[in-house]
Design a protein around this motif. Structure first.
Motif, mmCIF file in Angstrom:
data_model
loop_
_atom_site.group_PDB
_atom_site.id
_atom_site.type_symbol
_atom_site.label_atom_id
_atom_site.label_comp_id
_atom_site.label_asym_id
_atom_site.label_seq_id
_atom_site.Cartn_x
_atom_site.Cartn_y
_atom_site.Cartn_z
ATOM 1 N N THR A 1 0.835 -1.198 0.000
ATOM 2 C CA THR A 1 0.000 0.000 0.000
ATOM 3 C C THR A 1 0.869 1.247 0.000
ATOM 4 O O THR A 1 2.082 1.175 0.232
ATOM 5 C CB THR A 1 -0.930 0.019 1.226
ATOM 6 N N ALA B 1 -1.717 8.471 -0.340
ATOM 7 C CA ALA B 1 -2.017 9.332 -1.483
ATOM 8 C C ALA B 1 -1.044 10.500 -1.580
ATOM 9 O O ALA B 1 -0.847 11.072 -2.655
ATOM 10 C CB ALA B 1 -3.454 9.846 -1.384
ATOM 11 N N MET C 1 -4.217 4.032 0.283
ATOM 12 C CA MET C 1 -5.061 4.044 1.476
ATOM 13 C C MET C 1 -5.057 5.435 2.108
ATOM 14 O O MET C 1 -4.060 6.145 2.023
ATOM 15 C CB MET C 1 -4.526 3.048 2.510
ATOM 16 N N ASP C 2 -6.170 5.777 2.775
ATOM 17 C CA ASP C 2 -6.186 7.019 3.537
ATOM 18 C C ASP C 2 -5.706 6.726 4.962
ATOM 19 O O ASP C 2 -5.368 5.580 5.296
ATOM 20 C CB ASP C 2 -7.562 7.686 3.504
ATOM 21 N N THR D 1 -8.798 3.148 4.720
ATOM 22 C CA THR D 1 -9.803 2.925 3.687
ATOM 23 C C THR D 1 -9.140 3.003 2.318
ATOM 24 O O THR D 1 -8.300 3.873 2.076
ATOM 25 C CB THR D 1 -10.909 4.002 3.786
ATOM 26 N N ILE D 2 -9.539 2.113 1.420
ATOM 27 C CA ILE D 2 -9.015 2.146 0.054
ATOM 28 C C ILE D 2 -9.579 3.376 -0.656
ATOM 29 O O ILE D 2 -10.794 3.568 -0.700
ATOM 30 C CB ILE D 2 -9.426 0.880 -0.729
ATOM 31 N N ILE D 3 -8.686 4.194 -1.200
ATOM 32 C CA ILE D 3 -9.144 5.380 -1.937
ATOM 33 C C ILE D 3 -8.675 5.372 -3.390
ATOM 34 O O ILE D 3 -9.069 6.229 -4.171
ATOM 35 C CB ILE D 3 -8.714 6.696 -1.254
ATOM 36 N N GLY D 4 -7.854 4.400 -3.742
ATOM 37 C CA GLY D 4 -7.393 4.325 -5.122
ATOM 38 C C GLY D 4 -6.446 3.161 -5.350
ATOM 39 O O GLY D 4 -6.077 2.453 -4.419
ATOM 40 N N ALA E 1 -2.080 10.892 -5.470
ATOM 41 C CA ALA E 1 -3.502 11.224 -5.584
ATOM 42 C C ALA E 1 -3.836 11.861 -6.925
ATOM 43 O O ALA E 1 -4.944 11.688 -7.436
ATOM 44 C CB ALA E 1 -3.925 12.152 -4.447
ATOM 45 N N ARG F 1 -9.158 6.326 -9.215
ATOM 46 C CA ARG F 1 -10.006 6.548 -8.036
ATOM 47 C C ARG F 1 -11.209 5.618 -7.990
ATOM 48 O O ARG F 1 -11.722 5.332 -6.917
ATOM 49 C CB ARG F 1 -10.482 7.990 -8.001
ATOM 50 N N GLU F 2 -11.661 5.172 -9.125
ATOM 51 C CA GLU F 2 -12.800 4.258 -9.157
ATOM 52 C C GLU F 2 -12.265 2.848 -8.952
ATOM 53 O O GLU F 2 -11.887 2.160 -9.899
ATOM 54 C CB GLU F 2 -13.533 4.355 -10.490
#
Length: 143
Positions: A16, A19, A41-42, A46-49, A73, A78-79
């Motif tokens: 991981t 961003a 990860m944030d 949480t997965i953010i990308g 980032a 992002r999706e």
């Protein structure tokens, strides 16, 4: 065969990245870990990308070497398309082909438990087909 079997065989290690890391940091991590993608990860986990080799190449092609100073980032996908352990390999292969992605983070509820690549899934699919073929040949030879 299920995604859980792939994770069991390959291992649950997921690399991981934050961003805020630079593209240069990401390139170094991809190279050192010998992987094609990193899950972004944030701070809460949480997965953010997802940041892949493709994302890196696109940014460098678009902006040149100066892109390496940008943060992940700005270039990550992002999706995020994910898989769950109970899903069938063939279903995930179809999703990856349709959505044109090569990596699926595997989540159980909201917890990241692994990542699979299209190569991982094809490898397991071929192994299953070879095992089925060998079983059929053994059955026919026994008759």
């Amino acid at each position: 065969m299920l995604i859980a079997h792939v994770i069991r065989d390959k291992g649950a290690v997921v690399h991981t990245l934050a961003a805020s890391a630079t593209l240069e940091d990401a390139a170094r991590e991809l190279n050192e870990k010998r992987v094609g993608a990193l899950v972004v990860m944030d701070a809460e986990g949480t997965i953010i990308g997802v940041f892949s080799e493709r994302d890196l190449v696109r940014e460098i092609a678009r902006r040149g070497a100066k892109a390496l100073a940008d943060d992940v980032a700005s270039a990550m996908s992002r999706e995020v398309i994910t898989a769950q352990p109970h899903e069938k390999i063939d279903d995930c292969l179809s999703r990856m082909t349709d959505r044109r992605v090569r990596h699926l983070p595997v989540v159980e509820e909201v917890q990241l438990i692994g990542i699979v690549s299209i190569g991982d899934l094809v490898k397991h699919r071929i192994a299953a087909a070879e095992a089925e073929s060998a079983a059929m040949q053994a059955y026919i030879a026994a008759q």
